[in-house]
Design a protein around this motif. Structure first.
Motif, PDB file in Angstrom:
ATOM      1  N   UNK A   1      10.966  11.427  32.214  1.00 46.34           N
ATOM      2  CA  UNK A   1      11.846  10.924  31.160  1.00 46.34           C
ATOM      3  C   UNK A   1      11.074  10.707  29.862  1.00 46.34           C
ATOM      4  N   UNK A   2       9.810  10.280  29.974  1.00 44.52           N
ATOM      5  CA  UNK A   2       8.984  10.095  28.781  1.00 44.52           C
ATOM      6  C   UNK A   2       8.727  11.441  28.111  1.00 44.52           C
ATOM      7  N   UNK A   3       8.447  12.499  28.898  1.00 47.55           N
ATOM      8  CA  UNK A   3       8.241  13.843  28.349  1.00 47.55           C
ATOM      9  C   UNK A   3       9.497  14.314  27.621  1.00 47.55           C
ATOM     10  N   UNK A   4      10.620  14.120  28.255  1.00 50.15           N
ATOM     11  CA  UNK A   4      11.907  14.525  27.642  1.00 50.15           C
ATOM     12  C   UNK A   4      12.121  13.806  26.315  1.00 50.15           C
ATOM     13  N   UNK A   5      11.863  12.494  26.288  1.00 54.67           N
ATOM     14  CA  UNK A   5      12.041  11.715  25.056  1.00 54.67           C
ATOM     15  C   UNK A   5      11.096  12.196  23.968  1.00 54.67           C
TER      16      UNK A   5
END
Length: 535
Positions: A86-90
């Motif tokens: 989720x951090x990568x996506x953000x």
């Protein structure tokens, strides 16, 4: 600025001396275990906060860059230490919106955020690739400072991960160069200066702050739980033993409270506890660290944990086996001691029984001795009384005989034979006998005042002997009185009382026939009548 730095040291020095290095870690460990039980509630709170940001992002129009970028940054910050994917996506969404609106400053921040999360997750090549895409031309001083720090951390991380003799050395050298260049760009703030004191060597009168000081320093400043965890972990590298345990435990507690899953503190704490031979606690930490690594998706951390966890597990197994062996040894010792104690108790009981028996024998012998002494004393007193009576009676009779003799001789000498016969006739033998018996009765009743009552208690009610008024003893009572005085020979009793032997036998047999006790025990009961010394 140098003067300000000196003032900080001067102000801090008295405080440093006031804190003790011996702050107990056990109480903080109890707090950590309590926080582990509440971990799910912290995760739920984190997810609720993320959901709120996501909802705001949905409600924010796509054409408004600033609020959307701010929300994406907040979302990234929440995910960066919580969930890797989720951090990568953000981060990619932050890069995309910055490129769309042609915002160079925000683009660099987004690219650095991407590189940071890749580095934390062990994607070192991808992190270097992300760093390579950053345009370093005309960077602001603060941004370049953050860029160099990030690159320094990346070099340090990959050096530690490789841990070989050649390439790791190059990465660590590059890391030091980046940190040095970063330090030359901007002056550190007050907190950074205070933190740096922990890494300075002691020299002269200057001593570096204690771990206890930093513990209180971090809690007294307005820092978030995540910030406290980061700084405490960083400072812990400057200390060892209990000091290090104090700081990494503080960091681990705040990581749990902030629902940080990309955490290095709990792993460091597990290693440190393992070094302290607190293997059970170390295993708890490593299990938590492994769970965090799986939750976040940190490949490098999972590999590190999996290399250490079997060592801790094997030591725990050894400890359990040792405890089991010690338990068996303890059980064997206990049984041996129990057997010895039982054996001792048996011997003790036998000795106590023997002692008790001996005491009873001694008491019986003492009682017999007391009875014998009593009888001797009684016999002595009786003899004294009887001897006294004997001499007194004999003296009286001798005196009377002497008077009679002289009167008789005088009358015969002068020829008064009739008068001499009268003098001799005045001697009444029966009267003298009665007087002797009366004296004997008084002496006896003085020695045995309860004789008559005790004697009657041995007879049936209708056969009891009751004295007439003025009478001391009857003939029957006198026979048994002599027996109580120890005169048991029938002939002697008969001579004393002027009876025939058959008469004495008859009296005795008649009384024994009326007794309430067996005839053979009657005289024994007579001998048991108590003697009383009234003198």
């Amino acid at each position: 600025m140098g003067r300000r730095f000196l003032v900080i040291i001067v102000l801090l020095f008295p405080a440093l001396m006031g804190y003790s290095n011996n702050i107990k870690v056990d109480s903080l460990w109890k707090v950590l275990k309590a926080e582990l039980k509440k971990e799910n509630s912290y995760i739920k709170r984190k997810e609720q906060k993320i959901q709120a940001i996501r909802q705001q992002l949905v409600e924010t129009p796509a054409k408004e860059f600033n609020p959307r970028f701010k929300l994406l940054s907040d979302l990234f910050n929440e995910y960066s230490a919580f969930r890797f994917d989720s951090a990568i996506t953000s981060a990619h969404r932050m890069i995309a919106i910055s490129q769309k609106f042609n915002k160079k400053k925000q683009l660099i921040k987004s690219q650095m955020s991407l590189a940071t999360v890749l580095m934390k997750s062990g994607f070192y090549k991808e992190a270097f690739d992300a760093m390579a895409t950053i345009d370093t031309n005309r960077m602001l001083k603060q941004t370049r400072y953050e860029y160099l720090l990030l690159r320094g951390f990346l070099h340090a991380e990959i050096g530690s991960f490789n841990n070989d003799a050649y390439y790791a050395k190059q990465y660590h050298l590059a890391s030091k160069t980046d940190f040095k260049n970063a330090g030359q760009l901007i002056n550190p703030d007050e907190m950074e200066k205070t933190i740096s004191l922990a890494f300075l060597p002691d020299s002269g009168s200057r001593k570096k702050p204690t771990a206890g000081f930093y513990y209180n320093y971090l809690l007294s400043h307005k820092l978030t739980e995540h910030q406290i965890a980061i700084v405490a972990t960083r400072i812990s590298h400057a200390y060892a033993k209990d000091d290090k345990l104090l700081l990494v435990t503080l960091a681990a507690i705040n990581d749990i409270r902030s629902a940080t899953k990309e955490t290095f503190a709990i792993f460091l704490l597990g290693q440190e506890l393992f070094q302290h031979n607190r293997n059970n606690d170390a295993y708890i930490c490593m299990q938590e660290a492994l769970g965090n690594a799986a939750f976040y998706g940190t490949r490098n951390r999972a590999a590190q944990i999996e290399s250490v966890l079997p060592l801790i597990a094997s030591r725990l197994i050894e400890e359990k086996q040792h405890e089991k062996d010690m338990l068996w040894i303890g059980f064997v010792i206990f049984m041996f001691v129990a057997i010895v104690l039982v054996f001792q108790l048996v011997i003790f009981r036998k000795q106590m029984i023997r002692i008790k028996t001996n005491e009873q024998v001694i008491q019986q012998k003492n009682k017999e001795l007391e009875d014998a002494n009593g009888r001797l004393w009684e016999s002595s007193r009786i003899k004294e009384e009887l001897i006294g009576l004997f001499f007194k009676t004999c003296s009286s009779y001798i005196e009377t005989l002497d008077k009679v003799k002289r009167k008789a001789q005088h009358n015969i000498k002068i020829g008064k034979y009739q008068d001499a016969n009268i003098v001799l006739g005045n001697v009444h033998i029966q009267t003298e006998k009665n007087q002797l018996y009366s004296t004997l009765d008084r002496v006896f009743l003085t020695l045995f005042p309860n004789f008559v009552a005790s004697f009657n208690s041995l007879l049936k009610q209708e056969d009891q002997l009751w004295l007439k008024e003025g009478e001391l003893l009857t003939a029957t009572l006198r026979i048994f009185a002599l027996i109580r005085l120890g005169i048991t020979d029938i002939e002697t009793i008969a001579k004393i009382l002027g009876y025939t032997v058959n008469t004495v036998y008859t009296y005795k047999a008649r009384i024994k026939g009326k007794a309430v006790v067996p005839p053979e025990l009657f005289e024994q009961k007579i001998m048991e009548i108590k003697f009383t010394d009234n003198h």
